[in-house]
Design an enzyme around this catalytic site. Structure first.
Site, PDB file in Angstrom:
ATOM      1  CG  PHE A   1      24.589 -18.527  17.614  1.00 37.58           C
ATOM      2  CD1 PHE A   1      24.733 -18.680  18.986  1.00 37.58           C
ATOM      3  CD2 PHE A   1      23.463 -17.893  17.133  1.00 37.58           C
ATOM      4  CE1 PHE A   1      23.774 -18.185  19.857  1.00 37.58           C
ATOM      5  CE2 PHE A   1      22.494 -17.400  18.000  1.00 37.58           C
ATOM      6  CZ  PHE A   1      22.658 -17.549  19.368  1.00 37.58           C
TER       7      PHE A   1
ATOM      8  CG  ASP B   1      28.503 -14.570  13.619  1.00 40.69           C
ATOM      9  OD1 ASP B   1      28.893 -13.636  14.337  1.00 40.69           O
ATOM     10  OD2 ASP B   1      27.386 -15.108  13.737  1.00 40.69           O
TER      11      ASP B   1
ATOM     12  CE1 TYR C   1      24.037 -10.148  21.382  1.00 45.69           C
ATOM     13  CE2 TYR C   1      22.895  -8.797  19.761  1.00 45.69           C
ATOM     14  CZ  TYR C   1      23.310 -10.046  20.211  1.00 45.69           C
ATOM     15  OH  TYR C   1      22.992 -11.163  19.493  1.00 45.69           O
ATOM     16  CE  LYS C   2      27.165 -12.683  21.004  1.00 42.97           C
ATOM     17  NZ  LYS C   2      26.354 -13.422  21.980  1.00 42.97           N
TER      18      LYS C   2
ATOM     19  NE  ARG D   1      28.067 -18.791  26.860  1.00 43.43           N
ATOM     20  CZ  ARG D   1      27.679 -18.024  25.845  1.00 43.43           C
ATOM     21  NH1 ARG D   1      28.134 -18.271  24.620  1.00 43.43           N
ATOM     22  NH2 ARG D   1      26.836 -17.018  26.029  1.00 43.43           N
TER      23      ARG D   1
HETATM   24  C1  LIG Z   1      27.911 -16.260  16.793  1.00 46.65           C
HETATM   25  C2  LIG Z   1      26.574 -15.618  16.998  1.00 46.65           C
HETATM   26  N1  LIG Z   1      25.865 -15.200  15.934  1.00 46.65           N
HETATM   27  C3  LIG Z   1      24.662 -14.611  16.077  1.00 46.65           C
HETATM   28  C4  LIG Z   1      24.104 -14.441  17.327  1.00 46.65           C
HETATM   29  C5  LIG Z   1      22.763 -13.821  17.543  1.00 46.65           C
HETATM   30  O1  LIG Z   1      22.186 -13.233  16.430  1.00 46.65           O
HETATM   31  P1  LIG Z   1      21.182 -12.017  16.671  1.00 46.65           P
HETATM   32  O2  LIG Z   1      22.043 -10.832  17.077  1.00 46.65           O
HETATM   33  O3  LIG Z   1      20.484 -11.826  15.373  1.00 46.65           O
HETATM   34  O4  LIG Z   1      20.257 -12.403  17.758  1.00 46.65           O
HETATM   35  C6  LIG Z   1      24.819 -14.846  18.454  1.00 46.65           C
HETATM   36  C7  LIG Z   1      24.223 -14.649  19.814  1.00 46.65           C
HETATM   37  O5  LIG Z   1      24.712 -15.020  20.815  1.00 46.65           O
HETATM   38  C8  LIG Z   1      26.068 -15.457  18.281  1.00 46.65           C
HETATM   39  O6  LIG Z   1      26.757 -15.893  19.341  1.00 46.65           O
END
Ligand SMILES: Cc1ncc(COP(=O)(O)O)c(C=O)c1O
Length: 416
Positions: free
Chosen positions: A130, A202, A227-228, A376
């Site tokens: 990402f 991550d 939030y996911k 997606r």
């Molecule tokens: C793998 C991954 N890392 C990080 C993030 C986003 O980071 P942040 O929560 O700081 O916006 C996302 C957002 O979709 C993501 O898919």
């Protein structure tokens, strides 16, 4: 007029009728008439959240005022919610803190890893990672005088065979956010460790979607968002996990006052708190933390191996629907059909992904896309049904058949 192939319709009905997780759908307030397949971007609202937020705002804040920092556990929320998140990723208590954004936690984790391996000059990350993970790897490399190497997970073993002794940290995600491909966290963690490197995962696309066992695998550091699949709400606090064995030597780059050993002593210099508490930074976002804490109750009594089984059933079923209904219309499934290599989403390639996702939303099916050409479809086994997957495939087929979409690409600045 929408027609559903009879055989697939019967299969969806049977799979849903036999689903032991079906009652969990009631733990969410899903809007009527909407098929929601974007919980891998923003989880829907759990029913437990509004009453908790009402109480936090009116009673705890409105009446309790500043006393609530103590009386309602606001001060301890980052560690308490951290432990609740830890339970979902296989972390024993006292190793996970909640707060800030994933990006901030990535900065902390990557910097801490660099400080734990000061004699090693390489930071390995996935070229398909990402963007924020890649940008922050570059930033931390600049600050710590490291060199970033972009190595896809499939090439890690080979890379480590020659360069492993120089690698400080390997920073990966178990699920590719574009394709939904799932990597073998255990094998990759073990490979990094054989080379003496640390590993940072991550978990944005894994936490709450599938069983993760950070302690058992010996993971060093992990981050993820709230939030996911965790449905903590837009901009929900993220989390940072650091294995207990690293706590004593853990150097965090953002030495804010709430990570101090005695924050209210207001001492002239910084002394880190013992344990993961030193990864706290500033005043925690209490409303968001308590919303996330309430959201996590959707997992009460839920076995994540069952969630994984159902998620695979949903994505496998959707791949079959796509094969029958969408491949003939020019769609290509890019998510692996092998269940062992599939996360909790299915991605389909089509040159008009943006317009199709918009048209699908107008038909009541909310998915999303990643430029330039991937649609997606995120599934969450806690509320998604096989009928949802079939509806999505059928409506997408119908949109294409009718040419009822705008082929223009995604305009800059649009979220979905
Ligand atoms: C793998 C991954 N890392 C990080 C993030 C986003 O980071 P942040 O929560 O700081 O916006 C996302 C957002 O979709 C993501 O898919």
């Amino acid at each position: 007029m929408t027609t559903v192939p009879a055989m697939i319709g019967e299969e969806a009905a049977k799979l849903d009728a036999d689903d032991p997780l079906a009652p969990l759908r009631d733990r969410f307030l899903l809007p009527e008439g909407v098929v929601y397949l974007d919980g891998n971007s923003l989880g829907p609202l759990p029913a437990a959240v509004p009453p908790v937020l009402t109480d936090v705002v009116h009673r705890q804040w409105g009446t309790g005022l500043i006393r609530s920092w103590n009386e309602h556990g606001w001060w301890d929320a980052p560690l308490r919610v951290g432990d609740a998140l830890g339970r979902l990723i296989g972390a024993e208590a006292g190793q996970t803190v909640a707060g800030d954004s994933t990006s901030v936690q990535l900065f902390t984790a990557l910097s801490a890893a660099a400080a734990l391996r000061p004699d090693r000059p390489l930071l390995v990350t996935d070229p398909g990672h990402f963007p924020t993970d890649r940008y922050l790897a570059d930033a931390v490399a600049r600050l710590h005088d490291l060199e970033v190497r972009h190595v896809p997970p499939a090439g890690l073993e080979r890379f480590l065979a020659s360069e492993g002794h120089r690698v400080a940290v390997v920073s990966y995600s178990p699920v590719d956010f574009r394709t939904g491909e799932l990597y073998d966290m255990g094998a990759l963690t073990a490979a990094a460790h054989r080379a003496g490197a640390l590993v940072l995962w991550d978990l944005c696309h894994a936490a709450g979607a599938l069983p993760v066992r950070v302690d058992d695998l010996g993971v060093d550091l992990a981050v993820g968002c709230g939030y996911k699949f965790l449905s903590g709400g837009p901009g929900a606090p993220a989390f940072l996990y650091v294995a207990r064995r690293h706590h004593e030597a853990l150097e965090t780059p953002l030495t804010g006052w709430t990570g101090h050993a005695d924050p209210f002593a207001m001492a002239p210099g910084y002394t880190p708190a013992p344990g993961i508490a030193r990864a706290r930074i500033g005043t925690p976002p209490v409303l968001s933390l308590l919303a996330l804490e309430a959201a996590l109750t959707v997992f009460d009594g839920v076995d994540l191996t069952r969630v994984r089984d159902k998620s695979l059933s949903l994505t496998g079923f959707f791949l079959r629907c796509a094969d029958e209904l969408l491949t003939p219309l020019g769609f290509e499934a890019v998510t692996p059909s092998d269940p062992a290599r599939r996360g909790s989403q299915v991605s389909l390639r089509h040159p008009h992904a943006y317009g199709l996702v918009q048209a699908l939303a107008a038909e009541g099916v909310i998915a999303d896309m990643r430029a330039p050409d991937l649609l997606r479809f995120g599934v969450n086994a806690l509320y998604t049904t096989h009928q949802d997957m079939l509806t999505a495939a059928v409506r997408l087929r119908d949109v294409v058949r009718r040419s009822a979409y705008d082929p223009a690409p995604q305009p800059s600045g649009r979220v979905v």
